[in-house]
Design a protein around this motif. Structure first.
Motif, mmCIF file in Angstrom:
data_model
loop_
_atom_site.group_PDB
_atom_site.id
_atom_site.type_symbol
_atom_site.label_atom_id
_atom_site.label_comp_id
_atom_site.label_asym_id
_atom_site.label_seq_id
_atom_site.Cartn_x
_atom_site.Cartn_y
_atom_site.Cartn_z
ATOM 1 N N ASP A 1 0.763 -1.216 -0.358
ATOM 2 C CA ASP A 1 0.250 0.295 -0.003
ATOM 3 C C ASP A 1 0.818 1.637 0.247
ATOM 4 O O ASP A 1 0.660 2.014 -0.857
ATOM 5 C CB ASP A 1 -0.410 0.598 0.859
ATOM 6 N N ALA A 2 2.252 1.550 1.191
ATOM 7 C CA ALA A 2 2.644 2.588 0.732
ATOM 8 C C ALA A 2 3.613 2.343 -0.360
ATOM 9 O O ALA A 2 4.264 4.090 -0.570
ATOM 10 C CB ALA A 2 3.752 2.246 2.282
ATOM 11 N N ALA B 1 1.783 6.474 -7.241
ATOM 12 C CA ALA B 1 0.474 7.250 -7.676
ATOM 13 C C ALA B 1 1.040 8.888 -7.132
ATOM 14 O O ALA B 1 0.525 9.854 -7.745
ATOM 15 C CB ALA B 1 -0.868 7.150 -6.429
ATOM 16 N N SER B 2 1.326 9.258 -5.919
ATOM 17 C CA SER B 2 1.782 11.373 -5.744
ATOM 18 C C SER B 2 2.365 11.239 -6.095
ATOM 19 O O SER B 2 3.208 12.403 -7.328
ATOM 20 C CB SER B 2 2.738 10.229 -4.123
ATOM 21 N N ARG C 1 2.445 1.898 -3.693
ATOM 22 C CA ARG C 1 1.291 2.008 -4.419
ATOM 23 C C ARG C 1 0.913 3.615 -4.373
ATOM 24 O O ARG C 1 0.693 4.622 -4.976
ATOM 25 C CB ARG C 1 0.155 1.345 -4.257
ATOM 26 N N ARG C 2 0.727 4.589 -3.080
ATOM 27 C CA ARG C 2 0.860 5.690 -2.774
ATOM 28 C C ARG C 2 2.036 6.890 -3.405
ATOM 29 O O ARG C 2 1.483 6.955 -3.777
ATOM 30 C CB ARG C 2 0.527 5.475 -1.451
ATOM 31 N N ARG C 3 3.078 5.956 -2.882
ATOM 32 C CA ARG C 3 4.221 6.938 -3.566
ATOM 33 C C ARG C 3 3.985 6.535 -4.862
ATOM 34 O O ARG C 3 4.286 7.834 -5.085
ATOM 35 C CB ARG C 3 5.007 6.160 -2.742
ATOM 36 N N THR D 1 -5.093 8.489 -11.420
ATOM 37 C CA THR D 1 -6.006 8.438 -10.039
ATOM 38 C C THR D 1 -7.167 6.904 -9.942
ATOM 39 O O THR D 1 -7.528 7.289 -9.749
ATOM 40 C CB THR D 1 -6.417 9.317 -9.670
#
Length: 99
Positions: free
Chosen positions: A27-28, A34-35, A30-32, A82
């Motif tokens: 999850d971390a 996307a960011s 994937r968030r990175r 997104t």
């Protein structure tokens, strides 16, 4: 897979139940990603990273309006990265601009 992390990060991971560490790291990452994608889209639209400086930000905002074509291209790229609709992304950005 084996990775090395600093002690402070290892402490955080050790606080997570062992069966959930892989999901947490996934999850971390994937968030990175996307960011990073959003940051790249903003950069392509003419936005830059700046140190915290509210007065300077206000000056840059007043002097640095982007063209509608560049804005729409950035909105399309953000929507794609997104998985949201262009209309939703545009509406969110417009709401934030009003604040």
């Amino acid at each position: 897979m084996t990775i090395s992390v600093p002690d402070d990060v290892a402490d955080q991971l050790e606080a997570i139940p062992a069966r959930q560490v892989s999901a947490y790291v996934t999850d971390a990452l994937r968030r990175r990603r996307a960011s990073d994608d959003i940051r790249a889209a903003l950069f392509a639209a003419g936005h830059r990273d700046y140190d915290y400086d509210p007065e300077g930000a206000a000056r840059r905002l007043a002097n640095g309006r982007v063209s509608s074509e560049v804005r729409e291209a950035a909105i399309a790229r953000l929507a794609e990265s997104t998985g949201r609709s262009v209309d939703d992304v545009r509406a969110d950005l417009d709401r934030q601009a009003i604040r």
